[in-house]
Each structure stands twice: as C-alpha cells, then as structure tokens.
Design an enzyme around this catalytic site. Structure first.
Site: not given
Length: 655
Positions: A346, A395
């Site tokens: 992230c 992801d």
RNA sequence: GCUGGCGUAGCUCAGCUGGUAGAGCAUCUGAUUUGUAAUCAGAGGGUCACAGGUUCAAGUCCUGUCGCCAGCUCCA
C-alpha cells in the site's frame, strides 16, 4: 388429573403421563426400540419460550411440553454424543492419572477434545492406555447422571482440590445463589451444562487422534494445557470411513502433490516459509498471473510496480514502523539511510498517487500490482504454501470519491466471483467484518466513514446475491472488510480474497483530490487482493484439483507417446502442430515400453496422452487417452488440436 | 513463540536391548523397439539434519541448535 402432564409429539399426537416422567419414558411408551435408539431429547415447555432446547432423556418433565426424541438420525445428537465422548476421555484420564486437573471438553466439527493440566506431559503410550481405559468404561455402560449442587460448596471443593480451571468456570457460569449442574459417570464428576447421552455403553467407536498444547483461556500468557483430540462415531464402520477419508485427504495435501508433481519446494538452506517455484509450478503461476493481469486491464486497473525496499521514513508515515514492526524484517543501512523490505504494497501505491495533484475527474484510480512482500511469521505457523514468510499478493488499491465507492465495491465483488468461478470453486464462505461496538475508541475513521463503508460493502454483497456472515468485532482497526475463505483438503479454512477499507493511510499520507467545488478532499481508499497470496491460492488450487489441473493450467498439456522409434517422425509432426497453436506438449521418445510411459504421464496427471503407432501414422490420426477416462478415442490430429484449443481458450475446468 | 512428535540415499521407508548402514522406486550405462498404468541386466549414490557430550565403540543414549509435522497463539 392435576398430576399428569401433556406431552405433544412432532406428529401432533398428545400423550398424558404422570408429572416427573422422562423423555425416555415417553420414548419407551412409543416403542421399546425408540427407547433404545434415543440419545437425547428436545423440549419446548408450554409455559415459556418458543424455542426447543436439548435435555437429557432422563430429565424429569415438570410441565406440559412439546417433545422431540432425537436419535442417531438427528444431526444434533452427534454433538451431544461427542460431548459425552469427551467426558469418557476425561474419566479415563482421571482413573489413570488422578492428579490431572480438568479444563473443558467440547465437541468439535469432527470429534471432540478435552483440555488437561498436569505437570508431566502425556506420551503417545499414555494415549493408548487412555484409549484402552475408555473402552473399559464404555464396556461397563455407566450412566451419565445429572446432579444439581450448591455453588458455594462445589467452589470450595474445587478450590480445595486445586481445580483452578473448574473454579473459573463455576464462577463464570453460575450466579451466586444458583445451583451448579454436574454430571457423574461412575466415580467421575464434571461441572457441565449437559446434556448427555444416557450411558457410556452407547459410545462404541472412538479413537484418540493427537496430543497438542493449548493455552488456558486461549491466552499465550497463561499456562499451557495438554489437549487430547479424539473422534467418535455411532459405529465402527463410520469411524473407519472417517479415518479412511482422512487418509485420502492427506493424499490431496498440496505439500505431497507438490513434491510428486515437482511443482515447488521449500529449502532448509534458504530458510523456512520461502518458496521455490520449480519449472512446472512456475508455468502454472505464469498462467495465473497472465490471466489476472488481463483481467486487471479489462476492468480498468493500471498496472504498477513498486520497490521491494523503502526508507523507514515511509514506514513511519504509514504507521507500520509502529504497529507492524514485529512482523517486518529488520532495517538495513545504506548510505546513512535505513531501508526495510516491504510487508505490504500500500505505501508504494500511495506514493504513486501522491506523485501528482489529483482531480475528482481522475478518480477512481485503481493501481494493481503483483507485489511480493515479506513478513516475519512465528516459526510454528508456517504451512507449505498456505502460510509463508515471502509471498506475492495480487494487490490493488482503489482511490475514489464517496460517490464512487459503492460501484467500486460492486466491481471488486464481481471480480472476486469471476476468480472463484474461473477456477471452479463452488464452496467458499464470505464474511463481512464490522467493528466491535463495545470498543469504538480503538477504531480509526469517523462514524460517517464507517457508515458509508459498511453500507457499500453490504449493498455490494446484496447486489451480487452472495450469502455472507456478518461478524461484529472482526474488522481491522482501520476499516471494515469483506473476506472470502476456502477450505483445504482436511477442512481447514484459508482466507484468500479480501476487500478492506482503510481510513488511516489517506490521512497519514495526507492524500487529497480537488473536488468539483475546487476544494481539497480526502479520497477513500480500498485495499483488495483476490488470489490473496499467489502462493496460498496455488496451494489451495493444488488441493482443489488434487493435482489434476484443468487443461489451460496443466504444465504439460499433452504427452506424445510413439510406440517405437519408427513412429517418432510422425509424432514430431503432431508435436509441432500443437506447438504452433501454443499447446505445451512433450514428445516422449525414450526407449521405454509404451506402458511405462503411459503410466508415468498418467501419474503426472497430464490431461492428454497421445499414443502413436503404425495405425495413426498411416491415417494421420492420434489415439487420445484423456485423464480420468477409461476409453481411448481415435481422432484426426487436427480435430484433437481444435478440441484442446477450445478447452484452453474457454478455461474449461473439466476435460 | 509455546506443547508434543519427528529428522537415515533424489523419493518412500527398514535398521531389536549401542558393535561404524539396507530395500523399493528414481538416476546413470548397456541391451531391448514394444498397442494403452512398471522390459531386463549392471553401476553409482549416505559426514545417518547440525554441533557438542557419555562410551573401548553412537544412526541408536544425553544436551544444545536448525528444520519438518499436529495443535495452540498470532495473522495490519
């Protein structure tokens, strides 16, 4: 008659019996055989409640009730039966090792366990002795008798005997002034809510399985108890079938198949939890990744790549340096700066977002990466491909406005279902995790944010027509989430897909976009991974298919077996036809007997084996042996190629 | 990380109460040219996880380390 009670049975008929009669009396009055078959009863008293509850067959009935007699046919009986089996285990343990302190002993999905505290560990030999003692006690057909005793007296007794666990349970479950229910089985007495089956003689087929540690009250800070696992069935036949099924399941274990098919390895020299993808496993991974990337593009994601190491300053900003440090590999120093290997993707994606000023017109931004992360996991938790220290997530992070969020979540759910469908999974569980309302202070984000997030998650699930379990208190502190879980070969649940809101990172990194109003706003951020980890997904896939991958995923799709050397020429021409359309084939020209080659390729679970001899060479045909089919088929080489190509193009899950 | 079990050839395993290792499969070499799940013969291959210790002698006993298995715990 005032001393009679009315008992209503499931067929609507009503029996009148003297007050204090038992369910067993009722069963026997219907038929002696029912009396023998009965294990437990369910009653709904006329005076209160509209729910049935389980009671002992021998419990006196005090008032008019609706009654159901449960036998082996009723699924609820099995739990009671196994709970009684756990008592039998504890009784045997106390006979052999009287100094042992009792914890608790519930039934489980596949059996039962009992927790014990004892200075000395039980050995496998002890287990065998305990099992023998259990058989003796079962043989004696000892009744389970319920007794109500005073709370204070039993607490005092337990304290005196040093039964610290029983003290805890009695204090927790019995209000002062109330009576505590105990079950007696011969000499054995256990504080227990019940109900139980009538007597130990009913437990005819059982087996103690493993010995394991378990923390008292599930807290690692507490004493460790010894947990004995076992299972029991109504008959030897069912027990044997269960044990056989467990054996079969072990053959599906991805660690076993991974070795047999030479898909991957984990090497001591390199370290635990680190996966080596061998050529065949690597081929499958490449296909999984290619498909995923194609879908990313089709669904409007951008593919990005971020570095494996980032300065610790990034991890400080993200907060990982604080709350996730124990799961991260330690910093390494270079040029007076410290770097850390990423445990998550992230922050990298956020830095891309932050590299420019974003307008509401630019949103949503969907950054997708097959990003490899490393996390320190406790040494005891590693498990083949399913729990590792280095893995690759598919992801993606979505940055969007509040107006866009619901559609984004619906898009994620649709994508997640496409993944499950493509790989042919039909059994999975979906969980929606909300915060724990009792613990609001520990969650980040505003009430409005949580509200919006929960609403969009729920409505996405509803719009996708998916059944789900709502679990309060399971959310991460930074936001609510949807998890998709699948079961492995022996019934363990593994989390794959996850769609999670994050209210902290946009704030920590001060993410913003310029809205229609010209003002700066904070975007919403959603993490989502669908394979979850490619390693884990692959592990579950291996077990799901038992190594027999569908045509599009098989590392070798076709094995070509010429019968003698003189057929190699034609076989090679068939092979080049296959190669021309991108089929992965292997021409087996070894000087082995055809049977040996067929056997080997069959054991490698190759979907198609083509046998080529004089007949085929003369007619331009191939003889097709399809995995899992008894009969072979003759067809033209062109037809076979077309058939296989179709299976591959449609990603057919069967051959 | 914790509790218990385990660690012998590439793989699956045998090796009794201590007397310095064995099978099958796989591999390699030769022969064999084969019609739907194992062709025959020969050869090579092990510091018995690693490091200490006890002993005249350790794969076997003891201690530690590493790894694996089951469970617990953890899983931002």
């Amino acid at each position: 008659m005032a001393d009679n009670i009315k008992v209503k049975l499931p067929d609507g008929s009503i029996k009148e019996l003297p007050k204090g009669s038992t369910a067993l009396d009722v069963a026997n009055s219907i038929s002696p055989r029912l009396g023998q078959a009965a294990l437990v009863a369910k009653i709904k008293p006329s005076s209160n409640g509209n729910e049935f509850r389980l009671v002992d067959l021998t419990a006196p009935l005090a008032e008019d009730v609706e009654l159901r007699i449960l036998t082996e046919k009723d699924p609820e009986s099995l739990e009671v039966f196994r709970h009684s089996s756990a008592h039998l285990l504890a009784a045997a343990v106390l006979e052999l090792f009287p100094e042992t302190k009792l914890g608790h002993g519930p039934p489980t999905d596949s059996g039962f366990f009992y927790d014990f505290y004892r200075e000395q560990p039980f050995t496998p030999d002890d287990l065998a002795a305990i099992e023998k003692k259990m058989a003796e006690l079962a043989q004696q057909d000892i009744p389970y008798r319920r007794e109500m005793l005073s709370r204070d007296q039993t607490l005092a007794d337990a304290q005196q005997h040093g039964d610290f666990m029983k003290c805890h349970f009695i204090e927790q479950f019995v209000q002062p002034g109330e009576q505590a229910s105990f079950y007696k089985t011969g000499k054995f007495v256990d504080f227990c809510r019940g109900p139980h089956i009538p007597s130990t003689g009913r437990i005819k087929a059982f087996k103690l399985l493993t010995l394991a540690g378990a923390y008292w009250l599930g807290d690692a800070k507490n004493k460790q108890l010894q947990r004995i696992y076992g299972t029991s069935f109504y008959s030897k036949k069912e027990l044997d079938a269960y044990l056989h099924q467990m054996e079969e399941a072990k053959k599906r274990d991805h660690r076993v198949i991974g070795k047999q098919l030479d898909l991957f390895s984990i090497q001591e020299l390199a370290g635990p939890g680190l996966i080596f993808w061998h050529p065949k496993g690597g081929t499958i991974r490449k296909l999984m990744e290619d498909w995923m990337r194609e879908e990313y593009i089709r669904r409007g994601y951008s593919l990005v790549y971020t570095p494996h190491i980032l300065r610790v300053e990034t991890w400080k900003t993200s907060g990982h340096e604080g709350y996730y440090a124990k799961n991260m590999y330690p910093p390494m120093e270079m040029d007076d700066a410290f770097y850390r290997v990423k445990p998550m993707n992230c922050p990298g994606h956020i830095l891309i977002y932050k590299s420019d000023l974003r307008s509401y017109r630019d949103l949503p931004q969907r950054y997708g990466e097959l990003g490899t992360v490393y996390r320190y996991e406790l040494s005891g938790v590693m498990h083949g491909l399913l729990r590792v220290r280095g893995f690759t997530q598919d992801d993606a992070h979505i940055f969007c406005t509040p107006q866009q969020i619901e559609d984004e979540i619906v898009g994620c759910m649709d994508f997640a279902l496409a993944v499950l469908k493509t790989y042919g999974f039909d059994q999975f569980q979906v969980e929606l995790s909300n915060w724990d309302p009792k613990d609001r202070a520990n969650y980040a984000g505003t009430d409005e944010q949580w509200d919006l997030a929960m609403r969009s998650l729920e409505s996405a699930l509803k719009r996708s027509n998916i059944e789900y379990k709502l679990i309060p208190g399971e959310a991460a502190f930074y936001g609510p989430k949807i998890d998709v879980k699948l079961v492995d070969a022996i019934g363990r649940l593994w989390q794959l897909s996850t769609i999670q809101f994050d209210f902290t990172l946009p704030q920590r990194f001060e993410l913003e976009y310029v809205g229609e109003d010209g003002a700066r706003h904070q975007p919403l951020m959603v993490h989502r991974a669908l394979y979850g980890s490619i390693e884990r997904f692959f592990g579950v896939l291996i077990e799901h298919y038992a190594g027999a991958f569908p045509a599009w995923l098989s590392p070798t799709q076709v094995a070509i077996v010429p019968i003698t050397d003189r057929h190699v020429g034609y076989a090679a021409s068939v092979e080049s036809m296959l190669k021309d359309v991108g089929i992965r084939s292997h021409l087996d020209a070894r000087s082995e007997k055809m049977n040996a080659k067929i056997r080997e390729h069959a054991m490698q679970k190759v979907p198609f084996i083509l046998v080529i001899g004089d007949k085929e060479a003369e007619t331009g045909k191939v003889n097709v042996r399809t995995r899992g089919k008894e009969k072979t088929e003759d067809m033209s080489a062109q037809d076979f190629v077309a058939h296989l190509k179709h299976l591959v193009d449609t990603k057919a899950t069967s051959l």
